[in-house]
Design a protein around this motif. Structure first.
Motif, short mmCIF file in Angstrom:
data_model
loop_
_atom_site.label_atom_id
_atom_site.label_comp_id
_atom_site.label_asym_id
_atom_site.label_seq_id
_atom_site.Cartn_x
_atom_site.Cartn_y
_atom_site.Cartn_z
N UNK A 299 0.81 -1.23 0.00
CA UNK A 299 0.00 0.00 0.00
C UNK A 299 0.85 1.28 0.00
N UNK A 300 2.08 1.19 0.47
CA UNK A 300 2.94 2.39 0.44
C UNK A 300 3.22 2.81 -1.00
N UNK A 301 3.25 1.84 -1.90
CA UNK A 301 3.48 2.15 -3.32
C UNK A 301 2.26 2.84 -3.92
N UNK A 302 1.06 2.39 -3.54
CA UNK A 302 -0.17 2.92 -4.13
C UNK A 302 -0.61 4.23 -3.49
N UNK A 304 -2.64 6.71 -1.50
CA UNK A 304 -3.93 7.01 -0.87
C UNK A 304 -4.93 5.87 -1.04
N UNK A 305 -5.99 5.92 -0.24
CA UNK A 305 -7.08 4.95 -0.33
C UNK A 305 -7.75 5.01 -1.71
N UNK A 306 -7.81 6.21 -2.27
CA UNK A 306 -8.44 6.36 -3.59
C UNK A 306 -7.68 5.56 -4.63
N UNK A 307 -6.36 5.65 -4.63
CA UNK A 307 -5.56 4.91 -5.63
C UNK A 307 -5.61 3.41 -5.36
N UNK A 308 -5.65 3.04 -4.09
CA UNK A 308 -5.77 1.63 -3.76
C UNK A 308 -7.08 1.06 -4.29
N UNK A 309 -8.18 1.78 -4.02
CA UNK A 309 -9.50 1.32 -4.47
C UNK A 309 -9.59 1.29 -5.99
N UNK A 310 -9.11 2.34 -6.63
CA UNK A 310 -9.14 2.41 -8.09
C UNK A 310 -8.33 1.27 -8.70
N UNK A 311 -7.18 0.99 -8.11
CA UNK A 311 -6.31 -0.08 -8.61
C UNK A 311 -6.96 -1.44 -8.44
#
Length: 353
Positions: A299-302, A304-311
């Motif tokens: 998750x450190x690479x991605x 924010x939560x938004x980028x995590x969810x989008x990914x």
């Protein structure tokens, strides 16, 4: 004679898979994306099981009973459908997400026996969602025998198992035992599959009539509303019943209503994009939790939560389409040909001949 696919029933498999995916996004509960978590998402599995009984009956019952196809052809098609993707996701887990599973747990996964072992360390090991295809494999093995039985016999089997489930639900057993026996056990999930067979027979033996587009739209709209209503009031029902018993009636009505070919809802669900998503739903179901786990661990690479969810959503959906087209379909042909080759040499076990 080849039957045309019932396209809306293909499309709703995508929504069932998405339901399951959203139920595994519980780590968003304390973020601005809390709404993405669907607590009741596990019902997507129940919908898969009932749909499986219905669709397999639609595709194979007549062919198997008439002798147009034999059990070997049926089992070959089913193994070729589930096994290549199962092995691919299993290997991915071993190489990238291995969590010290034992040799016994790995072997139970390889042979899709994990759902038969009432221990979470087995049925949720490696790629956890694969427990349900362990259950599906059990259904596949039973199917050629179940379709030779009368509807009355199938109803009796279903009622007996459901009574057993209700008795177990009323006993004060642990959460682990509840999961192992009421939610996971292939034998206790068999009613879902048999109900799919029964509603197929009801639809094409008793309800196989022409009804107007207006009537179809009304019935389909009401069936969707009923299903949503059951979800809305689900908090009032014990989780032990919500695993499947509570949803059997609305899901059965929904499947029957969507099996009619006219109406705006049918046309919408027959859209090429939705049908493709439905065809890719098995891949989506099998890869989504691996993607979630991989992204959480990195998750450190991605960021924010938004980028995590989008990914998670983008990789899961587009990845499933890619895997369906370029891995599932080609591998299915390869496995079918291999099994036919080995059968011709007499190397396959007798019960599938």
């Amino acid at each position: 004679m080849n039957k045309s696919h019932i396209l809306p029933l293909t499309s709703i498999r995508f929504f069932a898979a998405i339901f399951v995916l959203f139920s595994h996004l519980d780590f968003f509960k304390n973020t601005p994306f809390y709404f993405i978590y669907v607590k009741e998402g596990f019902i997507g599995v129940t919908l898969f099981f009932i749909l499986s009984g219905f669709v397999l009956s639609y595709s194979y019952q007549e062919k198997l009973l008439s002798g147009e196809k034999n059990k070997f052809a049926f089992y070959t098609a089913r193994i070729a459908r589930i096994y290549p993707l199962h092995i691919l996701t299993l290997l991915f887990t071993l190489f990238f997400l291995y969590q010290n599973e034992s040799i016994k747990e790995i072997l139970s996964n390889i042979f899709l026996l994990q759902a038969l072992i009432p221990k979470a360390s087995y049925y949720f090991s490696l790629n956890a969602p694969s427990w349900s295809i362990s259950v599906e494999l059990f259904f596949y093995l039973c199917f050629p025998f179940l379709i030779t039985k009368s509807s009355k016999t199938l109803i009796k089997i279903t009622v007996i198992i459901l009574i057993l489930k209700i008795l177990l639900s009323e006993i004060n057993i642990s959460e682990k035992a509840t999961h192992a026996y009421i939610y996971i056990s292939p034998i206790l999930r068999l009613p879902d599959f048999i109900i799919g067979i029964l509603i197929f027979r009801l639809r094409f033996n008793k309800l196989n009539v022409n009804i107007s587009t207006y009537q179809v739209v009304i019935v389909q709209t009401l069936s969707i509303c009923l299903f949503l209503l059951f979800i809305y009031y689900s908090h009032m029902v014990n989780i032990k019943y919500r695993f499947d018993i509570y949803y059997i009636i609305p899901m059965s009505i929904l499947i029957i209503s969507l099996s009619y070919s006219n109406g705006i809802i049918t046309k919408t669900l027959s859209n090429k994009t939705l049908v493709l998503l439905g065809e890719s739903s098995f891949s989506l179901y099998m890869i989504h939790q691996l993607i979630i786990r991989f992204i959480i661990e990195n998750k450190t690479f991605f960021g924010s939560n938004f980028y995590m969810l989008s990914s998670i959503l983008a990789i899961s959906i587009f990845g499933s389409i890619f895997i369906y087209k370029y891995y599932e379909l080609p591998m299915k042909k390869i496995v079918v040909n291999l099994l036919k080759k080995y059968k011709s040499k007499g190397n396959l076990i007798p019960f599938i001949i």
